[in-house]
Scaffold this motif. Structure first.
Motif, PDB file in Angstrom:
ATOM      1  N   VAL A  91      -4.202  -7.000  -2.750  1.00 44.39           N
ATOM      2  CA  VAL A  91      -3.369  -7.963  -3.489  1.00 44.39           C
ATOM      3  C   VAL A  91      -1.894  -7.753  -3.156  1.00 44.39           C
ATOM      4  O   VAL A  91      -1.153  -8.721  -2.917  1.00 44.39           O
ATOM      5  N   ARG A 123      -0.548 -21.958 -10.148  1.00 41.69           N
ATOM      6  CA  ARG A 123       0.636 -22.013  -9.295  1.00 41.69           C
ATOM      7  C   ARG A 123       1.213 -23.418  -9.215  1.00 41.69           C
ATOM      8  O   ARG A 123       2.425 -23.604  -9.158  1.00 41.69           O
ATOM      9  N   LEU A 149      -6.120 -19.769  -9.979  1.00 41.55           N
ATOM     10  CA  LEU A 149      -4.805 -19.316  -9.502  1.00 41.55           C
ATOM     11  C   LEU A 149      -4.050 -20.459  -8.838  1.00 41.55           C
ATOM     12  O   LEU A 149      -2.851 -20.656  -9.079  1.00 41.55           O
ATOM     13  N   SER A 201      -3.990 -17.451  -0.426  1.00 43.49           N
ATOM     14  CA  SER A 201      -5.103 -17.090  -1.310  1.00 43.49           C
ATOM     15  C   SER A 201      -5.263 -15.574  -1.284  1.00 43.49           C
ATOM     16  O   SER A 201      -5.156 -14.954  -0.220  1.00 43.49           O
ATOM     17  N   PRO A 202      -5.533 -14.958  -2.452  1.00 51.93           N
ATOM     18  CA  PRO A 202      -5.715 -13.500  -2.453  1.00 51.93           C
ATOM     19  C   PRO A 202      -6.912 -13.061  -1.600  1.00 51.93           C
ATOM     20  O   PRO A 202      -7.014 -11.916  -1.199  1.00 51.93           O
ATOM     21  N   SER A 203      -7.802 -13.998  -1.313  1.00 52.01           N
ATOM     22  CA  SER A 203      -9.016 -13.647  -0.568  1.00 52.01           C
ATOM     23  C   SER A 203      -8.885 -13.908   0.937  1.00 52.01           C
ATOM     24  O   SER A 203      -9.876 -13.851   1.659  1.00 52.01           O
ATOM     25  N   ALA A 219     -10.255 -11.895  -8.161  1.00 57.84           N
ATOM     26  CA  ALA A 219     -10.814 -12.573  -6.982  1.00 57.84           C
ATOM     27  C   ALA A 219     -11.175 -11.551  -5.912  1.00 57.84           C
ATOM     28  O   ALA A 219     -12.276 -11.588  -5.338  1.00 57.84           O
ATOM     29  N   GLU A 241      -9.857 -18.049  -7.645  1.00 53.87           N
ATOM     30  CA  GLU A 241      -8.929 -18.622  -6.659  1.00 53.87           C
ATOM     31  C   GLU A 241      -8.533 -20.043  -7.071  1.00 53.87           C
ATOM     32  O   GLU A 241      -7.372 -20.436  -6.934  1.00 53.87           O
ATOM     33  N   LYS A 250      -5.628 -12.633  -9.153  1.00 52.03           N
ATOM     34  CA  LYS A 250      -5.699 -12.136  -7.767  1.00 52.03           C
ATOM     35  C   LYS A 250      -6.598 -10.903  -7.689  1.00 52.03           C
ATOM     36  O   LYS A 250      -7.471 -10.804  -6.823  1.00 52.03           O
ATOM     37  N   GLU A 307       2.264 -19.865   0.395  1.00 50.82           N
ATOM     38  CA  GLU A 307       1.364 -19.575  -0.721  1.00 50.82           C
ATOM     39  C   GLU A 307       0.009 -19.207  -0.130  1.00 50.82           C
ATOM     40  O   GLU A 307      -0.596 -20.017   0.587  1.00 50.82           O
TER      41      GLU A 307
END
Lengths: 296, 94
Positions: free
Chosen positions: B47, A244, A240, B62-64, A270, A237, A267, B60
């Motif tokens: 995702v 970005r 990433l 976070s993928p989590s 994670a 994370e 992604k 934006e």
């Protein structure tokens, strides 16, 4: 050597270069300043460390765990851009630190740093011949590349055992092997994400914990085992987020498709670590030397 | 571009529809208070869901995020809260 392919046995050079030779400048946009490209370590007593300090903490953990402090000679298998080698010689008084990598780009970068006491070799552990015994061996984020996706579990164990046999032979007492690797968690090999296997890490196959245990049986005793998968989710994370924030520069360097590929990989990784599909194993292995219990 | 009047319930409904589509059930059957974990979503779907939310809401993410806000209710509340300051900051037309 066995009937296993000589070209890919113990890590495919092409597979490694596919990933790590993308561009040093590209990786420097989103890795921390030490260029450490593996899972950082956050301990419970300092959960808010920034990425760079968490990476340093990880390096320190592995250096101490292997018994490398003040050592005459150490080995780093899969040395990347050399952050561990630099810390061993620069901070922990190691007099000679040898690093192995299959990436020419990483090796030339490391040589350009001219670090005193650091020796980098572009060769696999399968081809390595030490000139002296090592007081400590560390391997962080290389084990994932040793086996191939089409290998059966017994074949994988055979490759891993060859690795452990060498480490056992190369270590002098009381040196240890400290090891970090991603491993299968609840994910079954046949469910592994094809995108990551083909586009990001071709010719790589994760180990299962039981394969590591079987491969090291009789050679090493397990002194410590941790699964810090949430640390890797957090590391991905952070990477990433950094990528970005420098996206435009990244696109200029490597193009939009490559940046998109890395965003997707970070992604997916994670989320995979959060879900426990994959784990992050940290092991400290002590060579078995005692004749009281003769290895079979 | 997101309509600044998008509501929390619109975000929740969008997520119900997305997950319903994955599970092959009607959106109304997707409970907003059930943990995402119970839906059996795989990592690729998680995702994609987050990526599409990012595009739609122009945030934006976070993928989590789904692990931090583990239900549709919690996620939609969080996302609405993140959009709110931007929406409220719109200059008032004379």
């Amino acid at each position: 050597m066995s009937e296993l392919s000589a070209q890919t046995w113990g890590g495919s050079a092409e597979g490694i270069r596919h990933h790590y030779d993308v561009s040093h400048a590209f990786y420097s946009l989103w890795l921390d300043e030490s260029m450490t490209y593996s899972c950082a370590l956050w301990e419970a007593d300092a959960p808010d460390l920034p990425l760079s300090l968490a990476q340093q903490q990880k390096l320190d953990f592995f250096i101490r765990a292997a018994g490398a402090v003040g050592a005459a000679c150490t080995l780093d298998i899969g040395c990347g851009w050399g952050s561990l080698l630099g810390r061993m010689t620069g901070v922990y008084g190691v007099r000679r630190a040898v690093g192995l990598t299959l990436s020419e780009a990483q090796a030339s970068y490391l040589r350009s740093l001219g670090l005193t006491g650091v020796e980098v070799r572009t060769e696999s552990w399968t081809a390595h011949t030490p000139t002296a015994a090592y007081d400590a061996i560390v391997s962080i984020g290389a084990f994932e590349h040793f086996a191939q996706p089409d290998q059966s579990s017994p074949e994988k164990i055979r490759v891993y055992r060859a690795f452990f046999e060498r480490c056992h032979r190369w270590l002098s007492a009381p040196g240890r092997l400290s090891l970090q690797t991603i491993a299968y968690g609840t994910l079954r090999p046949e469910e592994a994400n094809r995108f990551i296997q083909s586009e990001i890490f071709p010719d790589s196959e994760l180990p299962r914990l039981e394969e590591i245990v079987a491969a090291s049986d009789g050679l090493f005793e397990l002194a410590l085992l941790r699964n810090d998968r949430l640390d890797y989710a957090r590391t991905c994370e952070a990477w990433l987020s950094r990528l970005r924030s420098r996206r435009e520069e990244a696109v200029t360097l490597v193009g939009e498709p490559v940046v998109e590929r890395y965003e997707r990989y970070l992604k997916l990784s994670a989320v995979g670590f959060r879900m426990g599909k994959i784990g992050l194993l940290r092991l400290v292995l002590r060579p078995i030397r005692s004749h009281w219990s003769r290895p079979s | 571009m997101m309509d600044i009047s998008v509501s929390q319930s619109a975000i929740a409904e969008w997520m119900q529809a997305y997950i319903g589509d994955f599970l092959n059930v009607d959106a109304q059957q997707v409970d907003v208070q059930t943990d995402f974990e119970r839906f059996g979503l795989d990592s690729a779907i998680v995702v994609s869901l987050v990526s599409e939310l990012e595009e739609w809401l122009e945030l934006e993410l976070s993928p989590s995020l789904l692990f931090e806000y583990p239900t549709i209710d919690a996620m939609s509340q969080h996302l609405y809260g993140r959009k709110l300051p931007v929406s409220s900051a719109q200059p008032v037309q004379p």
